[in-house]
Design a protein around this motif. Structure first.
Motif, PDB file in Angstrom:
ATOM      1  N   LYS A   7       0.792  -1.112  -0.004  1.00  0.00           N
ATOM      2  CA  LYS A   7       0.008   0.106  -0.084  1.00  0.00           C
ATOM      3  C   LYS A   7       0.664   1.238  -0.026  1.00  0.00           C
ATOM      4  O   LYS A   7       0.723   2.301  -0.776  1.00  0.00           O
ATOM      5  CB  LYS A   7      -0.866  -0.008   1.248  1.00  0.00           C
ATOM      6  N   PHE A   8       1.818   1.170   0.921  1.00  0.00           N
ATOM      7  CA  PHE A   8       2.831   2.589   0.779  1.00  0.00           C
ATOM      8  C   PHE A   8       3.482   2.584  -0.540  1.00  0.00           C
ATOM      9  O   PHE A   8       3.399   3.749  -1.156  1.00  0.00           O
ATOM     10  CB  PHE A   8       3.914   2.187   1.816  1.00  0.00           C
ATOM     11  N   PHE A   9       3.815   1.632  -1.157  1.00  0.00           N
ATOM     12  CA  PHE A   9       4.646   1.710  -2.658  1.00  0.00           C
ATOM     13  C   PHE A   9       3.672   1.996  -3.624  1.00  0.00           C
ATOM     14  O   PHE A   9       3.840   2.797  -4.449  1.00  0.00           O
ATOM     15  CB  PHE A   9       5.392   0.583  -2.910  1.00  0.00           C
ATOM     16  N   ALA A  10       2.293   1.682  -3.406  1.00  0.00           N
ATOM     17  CA  ALA A  10       1.264   2.219  -4.318  1.00  0.00           C
ATOM     18  C   ALA A  10       0.852   3.798  -3.997  1.00  0.00           C
ATOM     19  O   ALA A  10       0.681   4.534  -5.105  1.00  0.00           O
ATOM     20  CB  ALA A  10      -0.300   1.385  -3.883  1.00  0.00           C
ATOM     21  N   ALA A  47      12.857  12.046  -0.788  1.00  0.00           N
ATOM     22  CA  ALA A  47      12.131  13.319  -0.430  1.00  0.00           C
ATOM     23  C   ALA A  47      11.021  12.860   0.877  1.00  0.00           C
ATOM     24  O   ALA A  47      11.038  13.611   1.924  1.00  0.00           O
ATOM     25  CB  ALA A  47      11.485  13.904  -1.396  1.00  0.00           C
ATOM     26  N   ILE A  48      10.548  11.854   0.414  1.00  0.00           N
ATOM     27  CA  ILE A  48       9.479  11.211   1.552  1.00  0.00           C
ATOM     28  C   ILE A  48      10.136  11.154   2.980  1.00  0.00           C
ATOM     29  O   ILE A  48       9.801  11.551   4.146  1.00  0.00           O
ATOM     30  CB  ILE A  48       8.374  10.275   1.051  1.00  0.00           C
ATOM     31  N   LYS A  49      10.962  10.412   2.748  1.00  0.00           N
ATOM     32  CA  LYS A  49      11.913   9.899   3.991  1.00  0.00           C
ATOM     33  C   LYS A  49      12.362  11.323   4.817  1.00  0.00           C
ATOM     34  O   LYS A  49      12.378  11.172   6.077  1.00  0.00           O
ATOM     35  CB  LYS A  49      12.987   8.668   3.746  1.00  0.00           C
ATOM     36  N   ILE A  50      13.030  12.158   3.942  1.00  0.00           N
ATOM     37  CA  ILE A  50      13.457  13.221   4.477  1.00  0.00           C
ATOM     38  C   ILE A  50      12.269  14.192   4.952  1.00  0.00           C
ATOM     39  O   ILE A  50      12.378  14.519   6.301  1.00  0.00           O
ATOM     40  CB  ILE A  50      14.433  14.100   3.586  1.00  0.00           C
ATOM     41  N   GLY A  51      11.441  14.150   4.390  1.00  0.00           N
ATOM     42  CA  GLY A  51      10.218  14.994   4.790  1.00  0.00           C
ATOM     43  C   GLY A  51       9.521  14.794   6.329  1.00  0.00           C
ATOM     44  O   GLY A  51       9.000  15.583   6.756  1.00  0.00           O
ATOM     45  N   GLU A 110       5.082  16.832 -10.452  1.00  0.00           N
ATOM     46  CA  GLU A 110       6.064  17.022 -11.471  1.00  0.00           C
ATOM     47  C   GLU A 110       7.473  17.652 -10.759  1.00  0.00           C
ATOM     48  O   GLU A 110       8.539  17.920 -11.623  1.00  0.00           O
ATOM     49  CB  GLU A 110       5.715  18.281 -12.475  1.00  0.00           C
ATOM     50  N   ARG A 111       7.639  17.437  -9.458  1.00  0.00           N
ATOM     51  CA  ARG A 111       8.910  18.144  -8.984  1.00  0.00           C
ATOM     52  C   ARG A 111       9.966  16.943  -8.862  1.00  0.00           C
ATOM     53  O   ARG A 111      11.102  17.195  -9.273  1.00  0.00           O
ATOM     54  CB  ARG A 111       8.514  18.266  -7.341  1.00  0.00           C
ATOM     55  N   TYR A 112       9.765  15.742  -8.663  1.00  0.00           N
ATOM     56  CA  TYR A 112      10.606  14.670  -8.789  1.00  0.00           C
ATOM     57  C   TYR A 112      10.671  13.686  -9.923  1.00  0.00           C
ATOM     58  O   TYR A 112       9.527  13.478 -10.520  1.00  0.00           O
ATOM     59  CB  TYR A 112      10.381  13.702  -7.416  1.00  0.00           C
ATOM     60  N   PRO A 113      11.795  13.624 -10.307  1.00  0.00           N
ATOM     61  CA  PRO A 113      12.084  12.838 -12.034  1.00  0.00           C
ATOM     62  C   PRO A 113      11.800  11.368 -11.827  1.00  0.00           C
ATOM     63  O   PRO A 113      11.739  11.005 -12.805  1.00  0.00           O
ATOM     64  CB  PRO A 113      13.580  13.347 -12.162  1.00  0.00           C
ATOM     65  N   THR A 114      12.219  10.793 -10.574  1.00  0.00           N
ATOM     66  CA  THR A 114      11.861   9.426 -10.508  1.00  0.00           C
ATOM     67  C   THR A 114      11.020   8.951  -9.091  1.00  0.00           C
ATOM     68  O   THR A 114      11.270  10.123  -8.329  1.00  0.00           O
ATOM     69  CB  THR A 114      13.128   8.565 -10.490  1.00  0.00           C
ATOM     70  N   THR A 115      10.590   7.889  -9.048  1.00  0.00           N
ATOM     71  CA  THR A 115       9.991   7.538  -7.934  1.00  0.00           C
ATOM     72  C   THR A 115      11.083   7.155  -6.585  1.00  0.00           C
ATOM     73  O   THR A 115      10.653   7.401  -5.712  1.00  0.00           O
ATOM     74  CB  THR A 115       9.093   6.162  -7.723  1.00  0.00           C
ATOM     75  N   GLU A 116      12.417   7.044  -7.065  1.00  0.00           N
ATOM     76  CA  GLU A 116      13.301   6.907  -6.013  1.00  0.00           C
ATOM     77  C   GLU A 116      13.653   8.233  -5.290  1.00  0.00           C
ATOM     78  O   GLU A 116      13.861   8.400  -4.203  1.00  0.00           O
ATOM     79  CB  GLU A 116      14.557   6.209  -6.662  1.00  0.00           C
ATOM     80  N   HIS A 117      13.646   9.238  -6.264  1.00  0.00           N
ATOM     81  CA  HIS A 117      14.012  10.576  -5.624  1.00  0.00           C
ATOM     82  C   HIS A 117      12.609  11.043  -4.979  1.00  0.00           C
ATOM     83  O   HIS A 117      12.896  11.549  -3.617  1.00  0.00           O
ATOM     84  CB  HIS A 117      13.946  11.719  -6.858  1.00  0.00           C
ATOM     85  N   LEU A 118      11.522  10.533  -5.183  1.00  0.00           N
ATOM     86  CA  LEU A 118      10.322  10.840  -4.489  1.00  0.00           C
ATOM     87  C   LEU A 118      10.294  10.264  -3.144  1.00  0.00           C
ATOM     88  O   LEU A 118      10.181  10.866  -2.113  1.00  0.00           O
ATOM     89  CB  LEU A 118       8.992  10.506  -5.040  1.00  0.00           C
TER      90      LEU A 118
END
Length: 108
Positions: free
Chosen positions: A12-15, A36-40, A25-33
């Motif tokens: 569910k999290f990865f969904a 960012a989530i972890k940092i956020g 449109e901010r992050y170019p890949t899901t890895e970047h996102l």
């Protein structure tokens, strides 16, 4: 008593990552996102590498590194961050994002 991690919640999290990624449109890949989530949500540690240099190292969310309770809290914080003023979906409705995630995994 320790509850084992729930694979369904992990999926569910990865969904949610997928749904958020597709709506921004901010992050170019899901890895970047994901980073960012972890940092956020504060799921990181600071590593001092020199007197005036510090880097951020995100923590793992792997099954062996996080209890189910901690993962549930992480998930909730991730959704809240995504729609917060710092997140890529600022102003979006949290419940609408949650509904899209459930639809994505086929749980309506």
């Amino acid at each position: 008593v320790k509850r084992p991690r729930n694979i369904g919640h992990h999926r569910k999290f990865f969904a949610a990552v997928h749904v958020i990624f597709e709506a921004q449109e901010r992050y170019p890949t899901t890895e970047h996102l994901l980073e960012a989530i972890k940092i956020g949500v504060g799921h990181y540690e600071l590593i001092h590498i020199a007197k005036s240099k510090t880097v951020i190292k995100t923590r793992s969310i792997a099954f062996g590194n996080m209890s189910q309770k901690a993962f549930e809290q992480f998930y909730d914080k991730a959704i809240m961050w995504a729609v917060s003023k710092d997140g890529p979906l600022f102003g979006a409705d949290k419940d609408e994002i949650t509904q899209q995630v459930l639809e994505f995994i086929g749980e309506k």
